[in-house]
Each structure stands twice: as C-alpha cells, then as structure tokens.
Design an enzyme around this catalytic site. Sequence first.
Site, PDB file in Angstrom:
ATOM      1  N   SER A 162       6.281 -29.783   0.472  1.00 33.13           N
ATOM      2  CA  SER A 162       5.571 -31.112   1.309  1.00 33.13           C
ATOM      3  C   SER A 162       4.437 -30.634   2.143  1.00 33.13           C
ATOM      4  CB  SER A 162       6.907 -31.640   2.126  1.00 33.13           C
ATOM      5  OG  SER A 162       7.602 -32.246   1.237  1.00 33.13           O
ATOM      6  N   GLU A 185      -5.634  29.191  12.687  1.00 30.87           N
ATOM      7  CA  GLU A 185      -5.868  29.101  11.163  1.00 30.87           C
ATOM      8  C   GLU A 185      -6.488  30.461  10.856  1.00 30.87           C
ATOM      9  OE1 GLU A 185      -4.951  27.074   8.427  1.00 30.87           O
ATOM     10  OE2 GLU A 185      -3.465  26.391   9.915  1.00 30.87           O
TER      11      GLU A 185
END
Length: 691
Positions: free
Chosen positions: A393, A127
């Site tokens: 149910s 970099e």
Amino acid sequence: MATRTRGTAERREPVVDVAPAPRRRSDARGPRRPARRRRGGGSRLGRIVYWGAVAALWCVILGIGVLFWVAYHLPPIESLEVPKRPPSVQILALDGHVLANRGEMGGAAIPLREMPAYLPKAFVAIEDHRFYHHFGVDPIGLARAVLANALHRGVAQGGSTITQQLAKNLFLTPERTLTRKLQEVVLALWLEHKYSKAQILELYLNRVYFGAGAYGVEAAAQRYFGKSARNVTLAEAALLAGLVKSPSRLAPTKNFDGAEERAQLALAAMRDGGFVDAATVKVAMAHAPRIVQPSAGGSVNYVADWVMDVINDLVGHVDRDVVVETTIDPGLQAAAEKALDEELTQKGAKFSVTQGALVAMTPEGAVRALVGGRNYGESQFNRAIAAKRQPGSAFKPFVYLTALERGLTPDAVREDKPIELKGWRPENYGHEYYGPVTLTQALALSLNSVSVRLTLECGSAAVAKTAYRLGITSQLEPNPSLALGTSEVSPIELVGAYAPFANGGVAVVPHVVERVRAADGKQTLYVSADTSFGRVVDARYIAMMNQMMRQTLVIGTARGASVPGWIAAGKTGTSQDFRDAWFIGYTAHMVTGVWLGNDDSTPTRHATGGSLPVEIWSRFMRAAHQNVPVAALPGLGGGWFAGAPVASSSSDRLTPADRQVPSAIVANGNVRPEADHGLDGWFLDRLFGRR
C-alpha cells in the site's frame, strides 16, 4: 785354503757386507713410517679444508647461478618500475569528517617527511633493525631466523627485510614457494640499487597491509584511531608497527590484547635500539591506544559502496587520489543505524524479521542517512539501493494523486464494497466493507477495494506514468493489481518519489555526492548541480495529498508515527503474506523510508508497516528534527492539523465529521486493536496481503 778362505772370505764379504744392507734399508724404512703417518694425518685435514672450500665455492657458484636463473625469468630489470599506486578515494561526511576510505590500497599515500619521526622508526625497530646497514638482504638476520626456526622446529622468526617485504608487496604473489622467495631476494637487491633507504621505507609504509581492509599507514590510522597517520602518538605508532607481522590475526578491532602485546614489543625494541629514550617509552607503554570501533555493522560502508558505484559516472575513470564530499550527516547516520539495529534486536525475532533498510533525505534529494542492512560485516548487500521489493500500500499515493489530477478531491466519495475482475477478488481485511467513504478516509485506512476502483477509473497505465513522473525508475506492470503495490521497487527510489510531496511538487534525483576534488587540492573534478527535474505536480494537488496522507498518522494505519511539534504525513505498506513491511513518512525537513523483511522473501510473523517500521521511523525522525526550526508541509498550516483541505470549490470541503473514522469501523472494534498492537491498518488484502 788361505786363498780359498780369502776367496771365500772375499766371496762371503759381499754376502756379509750386502746382507745387512736390506736390514738397514728395512730399518731406514721403519723410522720413516711414523713420519709418513704424520704427513698422512695432516693431508686428511688439508683435504677436508680443500674440499670444503671447493664445495663452498660451488655452492656460491650454484647460488649465483640460481639467482641469475631467477633474474632471467623476471621481466627485464630496465622494465621493472614501482607500479603506480592505485588511486585512493577518501569519502567525507557533510561536516568534513572521514566516513571511509576506498580504492585498492585503502588510504592516501603520505610522504615520509609528514609522518612523526617515531612512526617509521617503530617499523624499523621491530621489523628490520639493521635496515640501514644491509643491502636489501640481511645475511645476519637470515642466519638468526634459520637458527630460531630450527630450534623451534617451525617458522618462529622471519628473515625478510623491509626491502624484501616491499618487493613482495609490489611485484609478487603471496605464495610461499622457493622460487617466489628467490625472486623476492633478486628484486630486493634491485630496489636497494635503484632507490634510497628513505624512498624504500616511504613506499613500504604506504603499501603494507594492516588488517581490517586497511592498506598503508594512513588508512590504518584512520581505521583504528580515527585520525591521520600524521597525528598518531608513539603508542599508536608502535601498535601499527606491530600489526605487520600478522595483520589479520592482530587487528585490534578483534584482538586488542594481541595487538597491544605486540605493540609493547615494538616499544621495547625502539628503546633497545636507541630510537626513543626509556622514559618516553615507559609513558607510552602505560597508555594504550584507544581503538575507534565502527558502530554495529559499520553502516557507513553501505554509503561508501554507493559512492564508489556512482563516482565513475560523475568524473569518469578515477586515476588519481580523490576526496569525495558527501551529503551524509554522521550524527543522523549513527541514529538511523542505531534505531534499525536496536529495534530489530528487541523485536525482530518476535516478528520473524531479520533484515531492514532505512533511507533519509532532504526534500531536495540530498541523502542524509542510508542504512543498507542490519550489519555490514555480515552482509554487504545494500538493500537500500539494490533490493527490489513489493511496496504494498505504500504505492497507493500514486493512485490517489492520479485520481486528483483527473478531477477528484480528497472528500470525493467512493464505494467500499467487494469487486471482482476476471476471477480476481481483492478483499479487505476480514471481508469487511464499509460502504461510502471519502478518498481521505480510504487512503488513511488503506482500503484496497477503493484503490483498485480508482485505478480502473484512471487506467493502470496512467497510474504508472504518475509514479514514473515522481521518480520511480523500476519497471511497473500496468494492470489493476498495480494499485496494491505488486510491482517491485527499491527503497531509495520509493523515498525519492515521495520527496515531491514534501517539497511542493518538484521531482528530484536522490544524490549523495556533493563535490569531488583531487586529493592534493589542485583541481575540482565535480560539483553537484541542481538535481531536480522541475515541477512535476501542481501545488494544489500536493496540498491535497499532504492533507490526505496527514490523516494516515491521525486516524489511519500509522497512528504510532509522530514527530513532536511537526506536521508529518506518510503511508504504510505490507506485501503479500507479510513478506515486506514499509513506512514512508515525511515532514518539510526530511523524507524517510523504512523497509523490513527477509532476504529470502520468507513471510514474517505478521510484521506490518504500522508496527516496527513506524517505530523505527519515529525514533529516527525525532533525532533528525532536534533543534531544527519547525516548518509546515506545502499546503498545510503550522501546528497540529486543523485546517480544511484544499479543494476545487467550497462544496468539496471536508467537514470535521468527514475526517473521523467511519462509525462502522469503530463499532466493529477495529480501531483500538490497531493502536494497541500496531497492526498496519484494518484492511489486509487476503489474496495479495496488501493495504
């Protein structure tokens, strides 16, 4: 004459003497012209140099002026401080492994001294290899970038230093404007003035973005390699360094080849820069890092999101890095995710089911696995926690428990026959009714008419109070249709409300956080206390309910559910038009609920609680009970159920015949189709589609 001649001569002499003078002057001027031309050429070169210097000076003055203008429009330099790093939340599984990292920055900051030496060197090499030689802005690197971009007629190379990148990350927005770039330069100069190179590099490594939601080297290492940045290899360090250029595009989880190609460049840069010897680089180049892929959609993220939702309630505002220890078992979490995803992949299209959720907890309420959807990457909505759906149910156990607490017993008989309430006619599947049945048979076979009759007997408000007492928190409408599960609930609360059946009658609060501590280990911020509300159901009624719901797996709608060697019980549920399919089942070791359906509530293709949900539940529960000592449900003996139910008197006990399916049901051929096709019960409510 002579006089005149002389006079003439005298008069002419001046003429003779004077006339050549102009020529001499002319001749004199003639030779000087080339000299003036030479002086003129030199003067032009001088003028070019002079005006070039003037222009350069004005450019410098203008540049300085622009920088001063930019600096003037920044906050006062004395007020510019490195922003405090937002807190990181590290979320751990039950066994201490990292499940996820949360917080704006995504990972804990680690000092430069704790990183392998080659980790920061990898970033400097690729970099900003002149990092230790410039003052925040690198003119040489900038000129090289400008030339490269001009040759490629585009942005081929960046000229930003690590310090400039840090300035952008700390103080500026990502917009690409000249003003922002100039601000970046000014701030980079200020950073270099205020901080050492080591401090700048440490800040940078703990703030830079690496893709896939990972900020900082620690979060990135955990995300891609499943380890701390303290332990990354040289090849892994190079891969991380290579991601900074284009983290979203190069994230190795989706573009491994691109990430690895960039990592090779980083390794070569380290070798060329003298950071690492050639032999070491050669070995690293030959061994590509292994990327840890999240299974399927990364269901642990649903857990992490839930943790982030509750943590502020537990410890208040989080203003420091913290570690959260959870109740999640990573093995069970993976098993739950796999069971749900694979079953839906194989059969989801057949039943027109696109989504599902699974919650598994101990009878004490500690959540061991939670899957909030089929794929977190596609949808972050947590259906296990936030979705409210009709349970059908699966709500009926609260009806039957209310009836038992009012004096009925499992072998009490009620009439299964048509019923009408102000024009509402809840019907059994196929309009078939079977006359007198026991409560055990009615619950196991999910007979709607009996459930409605019991609700009318006990009162819908009483049924709602029972559900609230056991752990339901959603609003329930106290009307007769409540018996068929018309009020919406979430999977987490429905599973939690079943926990008292598994633990002997104690209401619990489902919880996922066991402990919260500061990341530096100096302070414990929260420790989970007793999350139960105490006994809310008498033990004898729990025993009755367990005996009844056990029969759901023996003769009823969930006969496909089983956990070899264990006594299990539960209840299926299917909502109107087959929009929702549920199965909540439990043993003395684990309570697990499965919901399936579609987010837009469109009907499925006859998906019932006794079909896919039972299959997913059974698959998960078998994994959850491996190598776990067998234990019986409260009120039931060990081994396969053969004992009599708990009853108030000997006359209330079920006979073996009472535990069988009514002969009318067998005669009508409704048993075998359920077993063969996995249909959720023999009786579907035609009006509400619930059982």
